[in-house]
Scaffold this active site. Structure first.
Site, PDB file in Angstrom:
ATOM      1  N   LYS A 150      19.552  69.892  54.082  1.00  0.00           N
ATOM      2  CA  LYS A 150      21.009  69.734  54.045  1.00  0.00           C
ATOM      3  C   LYS A 150      21.713  70.665  55.034  1.00  0.00           C
ATOM      4  O   LYS A 150      22.858  70.432  55.421  1.00  0.00           O
ATOM      5  CB  LYS A 150      21.516  69.924  52.622  1.00  0.00           C
ATOM      6  CG  LYS A 150      21.079  68.776  51.738  1.00  0.00           C
ATOM      7  CD  LYS A 150      21.704  68.773  50.368  1.00  0.00           C
ATOM      8  CE  LYS A 150      21.321  67.522  49.592  1.00  0.00           C
ATOM      9  NZ  LYS A 150      19.870  67.376  49.326  1.00  0.00           N
TER      10      LYS A 150
HETATM   11  C1  PLP Z   1      19.108  66.163  49.195  1.00  0.00           C
HETATM   12  C2  PLP Z   1      17.643  66.206  49.327  1.00  0.00           C
HETATM   13  C3  PLP Z   1      16.851  65.040  49.434  1.00  0.00           C
HETATM   14  C4  PLP Z   1      17.429  63.649  49.311  1.00  0.00           C
HETATM   15  O1  PLP Z   1      18.272  63.293  50.390  1.00  0.00           O
HETATM   16  P1  PLP Z   1      19.329  62.119  50.192  1.00  0.00           P
HETATM   17  O2  PLP Z   1      20.134  62.125  51.440  1.00  0.00           O
HETATM   18  O3  PLP Z   1      20.146  62.487  48.974  1.00  0.00           O
HETATM   19  O4  PLP Z   1      18.577  60.849  49.995  1.00  0.00           O
HETATM   20  C5  PLP Z   1      15.481  65.177  49.604  1.00  0.00           C
HETATM   21  N1  PLP Z   1      14.898  66.395  49.641  1.00  0.00           N
HETATM   22  C6  PLP Z   1      15.617  67.534  49.549  1.00  0.00           C
HETATM   23  C7  PLP Z   1      14.910  68.843  49.600  1.00  0.00           C
HETATM   24  C8  PLP Z   1      17.007  67.496  49.408  1.00  0.00           C
HETATM   25  O5  PLP Z   1      17.699  68.631  49.304  1.00  0.00           O
END
Ligand code: PLP
Length: 491
Positions: A112
């Protein structure tokens, strides 16, 4: 070419990308989309000769047409200039015959960061246009809170308040948040669970008294969640970046199709890959990888989206989601921008928890999207096996993507790694057959077997001072936000 975004649920009512970034979600509940997205076809050869940051500007420019190139360059430099531990920003590492795209070298060791380092910069520029300031309100179950805090720290004209459920986040997540520095950040523990905090934050956005306080200071209350186009657009870049690295390493020839396996929760990450595909990225298949909350696997196999099922807590918590909000945008594009159809599905979802799409549309989606899910037991096995066979340690989320990639027939295959194993040290250590006393102990033990050292942001957690000690009642959230507005924006 300025007002190009519209709601997935309502044609007309067009706004600019700057406005879309500030508003986040449309007032009709829909998500902002640009219908003519596929009119852009990026030049792959150019991409293969440019740096990550140059490619980011190249791609952002197409989608955020009311930002100047100078503005975008500045935003990208501030976001990626010195915050990532890898020169490549998102390096590819070969594990077996799968190319693992590491998205976790940012300040909080989770993927993120790629978007949450850039969104605040884009917001800050947009705020100069509207002559406002913004206070971000976020309820977090653990991970997003830290990435948002880190991204907004000391960004001009912005402030951020994060609420986490007291005693219900991990030791590392807790320390990551309460040690956050910055003159425009506040972190509160709340007495309740994540849903209580989340519901209250949604109420606060609509609270007339609070809006009046904000208005007095020309402050806009807004969120930074993953449906904001300012979070989606930065994620397109690394799909092209992975492609570039494969071309430049001689793995593929320019123009050859590649498949991507994506650990999925809210469908934002894999949707960004689809946006890349619409803009000319040569893709064979996207693999939507899920955990035991496999609502998406069921949808992609049957055409029925049904959230009426138990919510399961897994060791891949960032994928524990039953409503994948960004799927709405896929339905929009796949149905040839049929806003009435999308609205119908979303109304059904709201009223009955379920919707079904026509068979022809399902077939069209299945031509590009494959899927699968992995249980906790299997996830641990994959982590253990990958370590034993290949000396590579994956976090639980990345292991799910890797397992689906490994078992799929398509090659070449890129598998997205979304978190550093250190962020989930205890479960990872357990998976490789070792025990630990607590999370911090597990982190140090992991370092003895991991190829990479503990990331700086995690290593310093033990010694950083706790700066945010307040734990408040849910009912006190409003007055604390009001105080924060007065404190941050009183000039
Ligand atoms: C948020 C997240 C995901 C999922 O991503 P999306 O965009 O919500 O599908 C997968 N792995 C980690 C570590 C995340 O923080």
């Amino acid at each position: 070419m300025q007002n190009v975004y519209e709601s997935t649920r309502n044609k007309g009512n067009r706004i600019s990308s700057k406005q879309a970034i500030l508003e986040g979600i449309s007032s009709d509940g829909g998500l902002y989309v640009w219908p003519e997205l596929s009119s852009v076809q990026l030049d792959l050869e150019t991409i293969c000769h440019q740096s990550y940051k140059e490619n980011a500007v190249y791609i952002l420019k197409q989608l955020l047409s009311d930002f100047t190139e100078e503005e975008l360059k500045m935003c990208v430099e501030n976001a990626y200039g010195n915050t990532f531990a890898s020169q490549a920003i998102t390096p590819v590492r070969k594990v077996g015959d799968v190319y693992v795209l590491e998205l976790f070298h940012g300040p909080t060791s989770a993927f993120k960061d790629v978007a949450l380092t850039l969104l605040p910069q884009l917001m800050s520029v947009a705020l100069q246009t509207t002559k406002e300031k913004a206070l971000i309100l976020t309820a977090t179950s653990g991970d997003t809170g830290k990435a948002a805090l880190s991204g907004f720290q000391d960004v001009k004209d912005t402030g951020i308040v994060v609420f986490y459920p007291d005693q219900k986040v991990s030791q590392i997540q807790y320390r990551q948040m309460v040690t956050q520095r910055g003159n425009n950040v506040k972190v509160f523990g709340v007495k309740g669970n994540f849903d209580d905090a989340q519901s209250k934050v949604k109420e606060l956005f609509l609270d007339e008294e609070l809006k009046a306080v904000a208005k007095k200071h020309a402050v806009r209350l807004t969120s930074a969640n993953s449906i904001n186009i300012g979070r989606l657009v930065p994620q397109i870049v690394y799909y092209f970046e992975a492609y570039k690295q494969l071309v430049n390493q001689g793995v593929i020839e320019l123009g050859k199709k590649v498949s991507y396996s994506v650990p999925t929760g809210n469908f934002g990450d894999v949707l960004a890959g689809y946006y890349g595909y619409l803009m000319g990225l040569p893709v064979e298949k996207f693999y939507v990888a899920s955990n035991e909350n496999h609502v998406l696997t069921d949808f992609l196999r049957t055409g029925v989206y049904d959230r009426n099922r138990p919510f399961i807590q897994t060791i891949s918590p960032s994928m524990d989601i039953l409503i994948s909000s960004n799927l709405e945008r896929l339905l929009y594009y796949m149905s040839d921008c049929d806003a009435a159809f999308v609205k119908g599905c979303m109304d059904d979802l709201k009223n009955t928890g379920r919707y079904e799409i026509p068979k022809a549309l399902l077939a069209k989606i299945q031509a590009l999207f494959d899927c699968g899910y992995v249980s906790d037991t299997e996830t641990k096995q994959i982590i253990g096996q990958t370590y034993a066979d290949k000396q590579v340690i994956l976090d639980p989320h990345s292991a799910i993507g890797y397992d689906i990639a490994d078992k799929a027939s398509q090659r070449p295959m890129v598998s997205l790694a979304t978190a550093s194993p250190y962020k989930f040290s205890q479960d990872v250590l357990d998976a490789i057959g070792k025990t630990s006393q607590d999370e911090l102990d597990a982190m140090h033990q992991l370092e003895k077997v991991c190829q990479d050292p503990i990331p700086k942001g995690l290593a310093e957690l033990e010694t950083l001072p706790v700066l945010h000690k307040d734990v408040i009642a849910i009912d006190a959230m409003k007055e604390n936000v009001a105080h924060t507005i007065e404190e941050f924006f009183n000039d």
